[in-house]
Design an enzyme around this catalytic site. Structure first.
Site, PDB file in Angstrom:
ATOM      1  N   TYR A 197      38.227  40.837  53.767  1.00 51.46           N
ATOM      2  CA  TYR A 197      39.565  40.913  54.360  1.00 51.46           C
ATOM      3  C   TYR A 197      40.129  42.332  54.387  1.00 51.46           C
ATOM      4  O   TYR A 197      40.856  42.663  55.338  1.00 51.46           O
ATOM      5  CB  TYR A 197      40.520  39.929  53.666  1.00 51.46           C
ATOM      6  N   ASP A 202      40.152  34.269  51.701  1.00 52.32           N
ATOM      7  CA  ASP A 202      39.933  35.702  51.917  1.00 52.32           C
ATOM      8  C   ASP A 202      38.827  35.960  52.939  1.00 52.32           C
ATOM      9  O   ASP A 202      38.915  36.893  53.738  1.00 52.32           O
ATOM     10  CB  ASP A 202      39.573  36.391  50.603  1.00 52.32           C
ATOM     11  N   HIS A 262      43.488  28.477  47.451  1.00 56.53           N
ATOM     12  CA  HIS A 262      43.090  29.861  47.677  1.00 56.53           C
ATOM     13  C   HIS A 262      41.569  29.995  47.776  1.00 56.53           C
ATOM     14  O   HIS A 262      41.077  30.819  48.551  1.00 56.53           O
ATOM     15  CB  HIS A 262      43.614  30.766  46.556  1.00 56.53           C
ATOM     16  N   GLY A 311      37.827  28.078  39.380  1.00 61.20           N
ATOM     17  CA  GLY A 311      38.838  29.011  38.902  1.00 61.20           C
ATOM     18  C   GLY A 311      40.044  29.155  39.810  1.00 61.20           C
ATOM     19  O   GLY A 311      41.060  29.728  39.406  1.00 61.20           O
ATOM     20  N   ASP A 325      49.024  35.508  49.276  1.00 63.51           N
ATOM     21  CA  ASP A 325      48.040  36.265  50.054  1.00 63.51           C
ATOM     22  C   ASP A 325      47.355  35.383  51.106  1.00 63.51           C
ATOM     23  O   ASP A 325      47.057  35.828  52.215  1.00 63.51           O
ATOM     24  CB  ASP A 325      46.930  36.833  49.158  1.00 63.51           C
ATOM     25  N   ARG A 334      52.574  43.122  47.360  1.00 64.66           N
ATOM     26  CA  ARG A 334      51.680  42.890  48.496  1.00 64.66           C
ATOM     27  C   ARG A 334      51.499  41.401  48.778  1.00 64.66           C
ATOM     28  O   ARG A 334      51.316  41.014  49.937  1.00 64.66           O
ATOM     29  CB  ARG A 334      50.325  43.584  48.307  1.00 64.66           C
ATOM     30  N   GLY A 388      54.192  40.734  50.889  1.00 62.42           N
ATOM     31  CA  GLY A 388      53.924  41.395  52.161  1.00 62.42           C
ATOM     32  C   GLY A 388      52.998  40.595  53.049  1.00 62.42           C
ATOM     33  O   GLY A 388      53.225  40.469  54.260  1.00 62.42           O
ATOM     34  N   TRP A 389      51.942  40.045  52.468  1.00 62.24           N
ATOM     35  CA  TRP A 389      51.028  39.194  53.251  1.00 62.24           C
ATOM     36  C   TRP A 389      51.801  38.030  53.873  1.00 62.24           C
ATOM     37  O   TRP A 389      51.623  37.712  55.055  1.00 62.24           O
ATOM     38  CB  TRP A 389      49.925  38.626  52.363  1.00 62.24           C
ATOM     39  N   ASP A 418      37.718  27.485  47.145  1.00 61.99           N
ATOM     40  CA  ASP A 418      37.067  26.227  46.768  1.00 61.99           C
ATOM     41  C   ASP A 418      36.148  26.480  45.571  1.00 61.99           C
ATOM     42  O   ASP A 418      34.931  26.336  45.641  1.00 61.99           O
ATOM     43  CB  ASP A 418      36.270  25.677  47.954  1.00 61.99           C
TER      44      ASP A 418
END
Length: 397
Positions: A70, A117, A161, A166, A174, A244, A247-248, A163
């Site tokens: 990304y 990402d 976020h 964690g 993001d 950030r 921001g994303w 798969d």
């Protein structure tokens, strides 16, 4: 024009560095003769986007700029925006050469897309299909679209976020930028806008409902399971407003609002999120620099510092929000202050290439001390990409 064919002349182009345009020095004239001389013409503004792009292309070949990621995808998207204005074929060829290192002749791409990402650079696939008409880019982009059919979600439908164990049950601010701008652009290019608009708007609404708190800012992340070390046991929220991450989200919601129909049922909800966020971005903008702090709402702490990538992202989103009527016109002045603050971090090195300073490197979820200790890099792609997106929005302002 749609499916514009790349010219064969794009295949062999030298990568050159460029310096920022110097302002010419006026020649002083005798006072008594001043009226006889024409007024000097205003100096042309330096093309900072072109300078950053040329400097970056000179530093890296398309095969050396990095893997499928990304940050590189963000930077190259910014380069594409510059190309759309300059029509400098070297810039598009560079993007194509990078992508062709991953997309095979049959349209296959060696990516599992098991995290958000990894999907962001999919925007380049849509771009190259649009520019060349080559069907293999459609096939590669389709792998991301198909993955969303089985991608894991929270109970209320938010994409995890990643798969992985964690990242299970987690929403990171993001992530909305990693998938949703791609999604609406994919929908437009390939006739899948009904799904794309609804899904992208839903994701932003779900993420916003969890992450935006009373002060209008968003926390970095939310864990539905409350099992992450950083998650509040009651709310599931991360402890800080990392700039950030916010921001994303700011850029993603702006881009999606630009794409969805005016009568989309989620539009009022999304505009409400934007307006609440913008009010607090104005509140927490550093009055001394016009930029925003690494931990947004704690600028009064001596070890906090203003960060360039998020400042570019907020500046872009606020300017775009005013332009498209999501925000009150007075936010244009907030964006202008942000723009000047970011420009103060851009310089030219001894080699004639641009240097963009004070960019936070890639960052996980953490506490205040963790964010403040992140490396302050120069020319990190998070910052270069955000800068180009911002500069193409505001350069004529």
């Amino acid at each position: 024009m749609r499916h514009r064919r790349l010219s064969t002349a794009l295949t062999a182009v030298a990568l050159t560095a460029v310096t920022l345009t110097a302002l010419p020095t006026a020649v002083p004239q005798p006072a008594e003769a001043a009226s006889e001389w024409p007024a000097p013409r205003p100096a042309a503004a330096p093309d900072r986007s072109l300078a950053v792009v040329d400097s970056t292309m000179a530093r890296y070949t398309p095969s050396a700029i990095g893997g499928w990621s990304y940050p590189v995808g963000l930077y190259l998207y910014g380069q594409y925006l510059t190309y759309r204005r300059t029509h400098d074929d070297r810039q598009l060829t560079y993007i194509k050469d990078y992508v062709d290192g991953f997309v095979k002749s049959d349209g296959s791409i060696d990516q599992a897309f098991n995290n958000l990402d990894s999907m962001q650079a999919g925007r380049l696939l849509v771009i190259l299909h649009h520019e060349t008409g080559d069907d293999r880019y459609r096939k590669a982009a389709g792998k991301i679209r198909d993955r969303l059919n089985t991608y894991p979600r929270t109970g209320d439908g938010g994409f995890w976020h990643a798969d992985t164990a964690g990242r299970a049950h987690q929403l990171w601010a993001d992530g909305v930028y990693m998938v949703n701008p791609f999604l609406v652009e994919y929908g437009k290019e390939f006739g899948d806008s009904v799904y794309a608009h609804d899904e992208a708007a839903k994701q932003l609404a779900v993420y916003g409902s969890h992450l935006q708190v009373a002060n209008g800012l968003l926390r970095h992340a939310y864990d539905e399971s409350r099992s992450a070390s950083w998650a509040d046991p009651e709310t599931g929220l991360a402890p800080e407003h990392w700039c950030r991450a916010v921001g994303w989200y700011s850029m993603a919601i702006t881009d999606v609002l630009d794409a969805i129909p005016a009568d989309h049922p989620r539009r009022p909800q999304l505009i409400g999120i934007v307006r609440k966020l913008a009010a607090d971005l104005e509140k927490y903008q550093d009055p001394a620099t016009g930029r925003w702090f690494q931990v947004i709402d704690k600028g009064g702490q001596s070890d906090n510092w203003t960060e360039t990538s998020c400042s570019s992202m907020f500046t872009y989103a606020l300017s775009r929000g005013v332009q498209h009527g999501y925000l009150h016109p007075h936010f244009k002045a907030v964006a202008r202050r942000g723009y000047q603050g970011v420009l103060a971090k851009l310089s030219t090195g001894a080699d004639g290439r641009t240097e963009l300073a004070d960019i936070s490197v890639g960052t996980n979820v953490g506490d205040y001390a963790y964010y403040i200790a992140r490396t302050r890099a120069t020319n990190d792609f998070h910052g270069l990409g955000a800068f180009l997106i911002m500069n193409e929005q505001l350069r004529g302002d």
